[in-house]
Design a protein around this motif. Structure first.
Motif, PDB file in Angstrom:
ATOM      1  N   THR A   1       4.077  -2.310   5.678  1.00  0.00           N
ATOM      2  CA  THR A   1       2.905  -1.575   6.144  1.00  0.00           C
ATOM      3  C   THR A   1       3.252  -0.190   6.681  1.00  0.00           C
ATOM      4  N   LYS A   2       4.509   0.064   6.975  1.00  0.00           N
ATOM      5  CA  LYS A   2       4.896   1.401   7.443  1.00  0.00           C
ATOM      6  C   LYS A   2       4.914   2.417   6.310  1.00  0.00           C
TER       7      LYS A   2
ATOM      8  N   GLU B   1       3.162   4.623   3.651  1.00  0.00           N
ATOM      9  CA  GLU B   1       1.831   5.201   3.499  1.00  0.00           C
ATOM     10  C   GLU B   1       1.265   4.924   2.103  1.00  0.00           C
TER      11      GLU B   1
ATOM     12  N   LYS C   1      -4.098  -0.755   1.784  1.00  0.00           N
ATOM     13  CA  LYS C   1      -4.270  -0.535   3.226  1.00  0.00           C
ATOM     14  C   LYS C   1      -5.645  -1.017   3.700  1.00  0.00           C
TER      15      LYS C   1
ATOM     16  N   PHE D   1      -0.634  -2.816  11.039  1.00  0.00           N
ATOM     17  CA  PHE D   1      -0.352  -1.384  11.068  1.00  0.00           C
ATOM     18  C   PHE D   1       0.045  -0.917  12.470  1.00  0.00           C
TER      19      PHE D   1
ATOM     20  N   HIS E   1       1.588  -2.679  14.814  1.00  0.00           N
ATOM     21  CA  HIS E   1       2.907  -3.205  15.168  1.00  0.00           C
ATOM     22  C   HIS E   1       3.947  -2.968  14.073  1.00  0.00           C
ATOM     23  N   LYS E   2       3.543  -2.303  12.981  1.00  0.00           N
ATOM     24  CA  LYS E   2       4.434  -2.045  11.838  1.00  0.00           C
ATOM     25  C   LYS E   2       5.061  -3.348  11.340  1.00  0.00           C
ATOM     26  N   GLU E   3       4.220  -4.390  11.240  1.00  0.00           N
ATOM     27  CA  GLU E   3       4.679  -5.697  10.790  1.00  0.00           C
ATOM     28  C   GLU E   3       4.397  -5.868   9.306  1.00  0.00           C
ATOM     29  N   ASN E   4       5.187  -6.681   8.683  1.00  0.00           N
ATOM     30  CA  ASN E   4       4.937  -7.039   7.298  1.00  0.00           C
ATOM     31  C   ASN E   4       4.004  -8.245   7.263  1.00  0.00           C
TER      32      ASN E   4
END
Length: 169
Positions: free
Chosen positions: A43-44, A46, A84, A96, A98-101
């Protein structure tokens, strides 16, 4: 040894190429894991870069697999474009923030399955309509879409945990 996303992604692209080249079951069945792979891009990343990755993945598969050049790339870029928004709609803003997958451990099998079905349906609808391009009857297009969606979903549901790893492991 630490498993990286990029290495796993490349190996799955090679697996898709082998699957498409050597396991052609029927004209009514197209087995693909590409939409699930694009959905599981971290998710990090773009949207623009996800679209570039999707285009490169689709073009690589098109180059090394028997078939029309550009069909996978044509169908895979819209999947990256809606990724997204789809993740936000199904999983909320938490991935998004927590920048988690996306992982089945965190979000559950039902929600991940729903996301896989939606992206696979979009991919297959674009691919099959572009591939048939008015040369096949509507029943053939519908049957191919239904059978391919079922087969592709089952494969993707089994393989999703290879790409959607949880950082807590």
């Amino acid at each position: 040894m630490r498993r990286t996303f990029a290495l796993t992604y490349i190996l799955m692209v090679v697996a898709q190429m082998l699957l498409t080249n050597y396991f052609h079951f029927s004209p009514l069945c197209m087995a693909t894991i590409l939409p699930m792979m694009v959905l599981c891009i971290p998710t990090k990343v773009e949207t623009l870069w996800a679209m570039v990755i999707a285009f490169a993945t689709g073009l690589a598969v098109d180059l090394f697999v028997e078939g029309a050049l550009g069909l996978n790339a044509l169908a895979l870029v819209p999947v990256a474009f809606i990724r997204k928004g789809l993740i936000g709609m199904i999983f909320g803003t938490e991935p998004f923030e927590h920048k988690e997958n996306i992982s089945t451990r965190k979000y559950g099998f039902a929600r991940v399955s729903f996301a896989i079905i939606l992206v696979t349906l979009l991919f297959l609808a674009i691919y099959i309509v572009a591939d048939c391009a008015g040369t096949r009857p509507a029943w053939f297009v519908g049957a191919k879409l239904g059978i391919s969606l079922a087969v592709s979903y089952l494969m993707s549901a089994v393989l999703v945990n290879l790409l959607s790893y949880d950082d807590r492991r």
